[in-house]
Design a protein around this motif. Structure first.
Motif, PDB file in Angstrom:
ATOM      1  N   GLY A  65       0.790  -1.232   0.000  1.00 43.25           N
ATOM      2  CA  GLY A  65       0.000   0.000   0.000  1.00 43.25           C
ATOM      3  C   GLY A  65       0.820   1.279   0.000  1.00 43.25           C
ATOM      4  N   GLU A  66       2.096   1.190   0.384  1.00 41.49           N
ATOM      5  CA  GLU A  66       2.930   2.401   0.435  1.00 41.49           C
ATOM      6  C   GLU A  66       3.374   2.775  -0.978  1.00 41.49           C
ATOM      7  OE1 GLU A  66       2.910   3.815   3.138  1.00 41.49           O
ATOM      8  OE2 GLU A  66       2.899   2.371   4.778  1.00 41.49           O
ATOM      9  N   LEU A  67       3.593   4.065  -1.200  1.00 42.48           N
ATOM     10  CA  LEU A  67       3.929   4.556  -2.536  1.00 42.48           C
ATOM     11  C   LEU A  67       5.301   5.238  -2.566  1.00 42.48           C
ATOM     12  CD1 LEU A  67       0.472   6.126  -3.526  1.00 42.48           C
ATOM     13  CD2 LEU A  67       1.375   3.885  -4.181  1.00 42.48           C
ATOM     14  N   TYR A  68       5.990   5.059  -3.675  1.00 41.02           N
ATOM     15  CA  TYR A  68       7.246   5.756  -3.958  1.00 41.02           C
ATOM     16  C   TYR A  68       6.988   6.939  -4.881  1.00 41.02           C
ATOM     17  CZ  TYR A  68      10.448   1.966  -2.426  1.00 41.02           C
ATOM     18  OH  TYR A  68      11.172   1.047  -1.713  1.00 41.02           O
ATOM     19  N   ALA A  69       7.836   7.960  -4.782  1.00 41.17           N
ATOM     20  CA  ALA A  69       7.865   9.034  -5.781  1.00 41.17           C
ATOM     21  C   ALA A  69       9.301   9.173  -6.265  1.00 41.17           C
ATOM     22  CB  ALA A  69       7.385  10.351  -5.175  1.00 41.17           C
ATOM     23  N   GLY A  70       9.473   9.276  -7.571  1.00 46.21           N
ATOM     24  CA  GLY A  70      10.810   9.380  -8.136  1.00 46.21           C
ATOM     25  C   GLY A  70      10.777  10.065  -9.486  1.00 46.21           C
ATOM     26  N   VAL A  71      11.957  10.454  -9.942  1.00 49.80           N
ATOM     27  CA  VAL A  71      12.079  11.105 -11.246  1.00 49.80           C
ATOM     28  C   VAL A  71      13.122  10.365 -12.061  1.00 49.80           C
ATOM     29  CG1 VAL A  71      12.698  13.227 -12.467  1.00 49.80           C
ATOM     30  CG2 VAL A  71      11.434  13.368 -10.329  1.00 49.80           C
ATOM     31  N   THR A  72      12.827  10.119 -13.322  1.00 45.71           N
ATOM     32  CA  THR A  72      13.801   9.569 -14.262  1.00 45.71           C
ATOM     33  C   THR A  72      14.293  10.690 -15.165  1.00 45.71           C
ATOM     34  OG1 THR A  72      12.697   7.425 -14.295  1.00 45.71           O
ATOM     35  CG2 THR A  72      14.167   7.903 -16.134  1.00 45.71           C
ATOM     36  N   HIS A  73      15.604  10.799 -15.289  1.00 45.57           N
ATOM     37  CA  HIS A  73      16.224  11.765 -16.198  1.00 45.57           C
ATOM     38  C   HIS A  73      16.935  10.959 -17.283  1.00 45.57           C
ATOM     39  CE1 HIS A  73      15.606  14.960 -13.210  1.00 45.57           C
ATOM     40  NE2 HIS A  73      16.129  14.158 -12.315  1.00 45.57           N
ATOM     41  N   LEU A  74      16.413  11.004 -18.490  1.00 46.47           N
ATOM     42  CA  LEU A  74      16.938  10.196 -19.587  1.00 46.47           C
ATOM     43  C   LEU A  74      17.686  11.099 -20.574  1.00 46.47           C
ATOM     44  CD1 LEU A  74      17.056   7.562 -21.298  1.00 46.47           C
ATOM     45  CD2 LEU A  74      14.700   8.042 -22.026  1.00 46.47           C
ATOM     46  N   GLN A  75      18.954  10.789 -20.802  1.00 48.01           N
ATOM     47  CA  GLN A  75      19.794  11.609 -21.692  1.00 48.01           C
ATOM     48  C   GLN A  75      19.266  11.559 -23.129  1.00 48.01           C
ATOM     49  OE1 GLN A  75      22.509  13.512 -20.898  1.00 48.01           O
ATOM     50  NE2 GLN A  75      22.109  13.022 -18.741  1.00 48.01           N
ATOM     51  N   PRO A  76      19.544  12.607 -23.898  1.00 46.17           N
ATOM     52  CA  PRO A  76      19.268  12.545 -25.328  1.00 46.17           C
ATOM     53  C   PRO A  76      20.421  11.814 -26.017  1.00 46.17           C
ATOM     54  CG  PRO A  76      20.170  14.697 -24.790  1.00 46.17           C
ATOM     55  CD  PRO A  76      20.109  13.910 -23.487  1.00 46.17           C
ATOM     56  N   GLY A  77      20.139  11.168 -27.125  1.00 45.15           N
ATOM     57  CA  GLY A  77      21.201  10.487 -27.865  1.00 45.15           C
ATOM     58  C   GLY A  77      20.671   9.246 -28.545  1.00 45.15           C
ATOM     59  N   ARG A  78      21.555   8.581 -29.271  1.00 47.28           N
ATOM     60  CA  ARG A  78      21.155   7.351 -29.971  1.00 47.28           C
ATOM     61  C   ARG A  78      22.277   6.323 -29.904  1.00 47.28           C
ATOM     62  NH1 ARG A  78      20.173  11.010 -34.067  1.00 47.28           N
ATOM     63  NH2 ARG A  78      21.716   9.977 -35.392  1.00 47.28           N
ATOM     64  N   VAL A  79      21.892   5.086 -29.954  1.00 44.74           N
ATOM     65  CA  VAL A  79      22.829   3.979 -30.178  1.00 44.74           C
ATOM     66  C   VAL A  79      22.549   3.525 -31.607  1.00 44.74           C
ATOM     67  CG1 VAL A  79      23.492   1.644 -29.522  1.00 44.74           C
ATOM     68  CG2 VAL A  79      22.864   3.307 -27.748  1.00 44.74           C
TER      69      VAL A  79
END
Lengths: 187, 187
Positions: A65-79
């Motif tokens: 029942g407990e909740l997390y809060a978070g942020v994802t920071h995804l770089q720009p770019g390509r493989v």
């Protein structure tokens, strides 16, 4: 009597930076993403130390029942021709959903159910993504700046990467300066 | 092949307005809040039609693990010396938590556990409130403008108002132009 009023953590909606005493950070680098991008040669050519994305999380109580809060920071770019993306996962507790909010940058949220049916939602500042249970999810940065997204998810959800060994059904690539979505025939 | 990319709902972080095809709205008016404010005479003097707060929610799948996203807009004002506030509730499924994000305005989040221990967190734009399970919660608007807060909570959480018939242990009032917190002796 004097009642103390506490100041909780805060998040800057413009870029997803947390202000908090105890932020948990995890960086995922190119070398951690073996087999994730379709062009293995291009992946080999990148330094394995290249940061691809970072997740910042606030500390939460643990338990049903407990909740997390978070942020994802995804770089720009390509493989090769394929845009940087997160590994993506099902929740170990399959029925557990998640909510994403786009904060900064431009990208796509790839959702895939257990039958392998996939769909894409556009991620932009303020976009709200209700990720249902039983859905694998992956962020893809199709823009030129960091893609930041805020997420709330159940602390008991867990991560299951193994069930995605055949990968997602869609790949997002750059072709002639445009974003192109390709259906994968075999992994 | 052509893969459709859908545009999901969006939320304006500056004021909590949703842009979505199907937003569920519920207005709570003064007349719905009998017994909530300590000054019954002042409550009687207000038109029961006076809107106190509005909750807007996006449609979500239902079921264990699924999450809702919604915004509460709480008007500024007082009933006697007591600031406008939401009714407040425990979750029917007591273990289920919630996350609030302050968006606009200034106020307090009142949290109270099942033993009756209460505490306050300052709500301001960007504030992040990890509401643990087993915690009743109420928003209080201590400012001069609408207090808007974004929330994410489990769809199965439910609301339990009945267990709060004795009310919260703290009341927040205006005294000499200042915000004052009072401990309640008896309801």
């Amino acid at each position: 009597m004097s009642i103390s009023v506490s100041t909780p953590p805060s998040v800057a909606f413009l870029n997803g930076q947390f202000s908090a005493e105890n932020v948990i950070k995890k960086v995922t680098r190119s070398g951690d993403l073996r087999g994730v991008f379709h062009d293995g040669d291009s992946w080999q050519a990148i330094s394995p130390e290249t940061p691809i994305y970072e997740v910042e999380m606030l500390r939460s109580p643990q338990g049903e029942g407990e909740l997390y809060a978070g942020v994802t920071h995804l770089q720009p770019g390509r493989v090769g021709d394929e845009f940087y993306m997160t590994r993506g996962h099902f929740h170990q507790r399959r029925e557990q959903g998640e909510v994403y909010f786009g904060l900064k940058g431009a990208g796509l949220l790839l959702l895939q159910d257990e039958k392998g049916d996939a769909r894409l939602e556009r991620v932009s500042p303020g976009s709200v993504h209700i990720i249902p249970g039983f859905s694998a999810h992956r962020l893809i940065n199709t823009g030129n700046e960091i893609l930041s997204a805020l997420a709330v998810w159940p602390s008991i959800a867990g991560h299951d990467y193994a069930s995605l060994t055949q990968g997602f059904a869609l790949r997002v690539v750059e072709r002639g300066g445009k974003v192109q979505v390709r259906e994968v025939q075999n992994g």
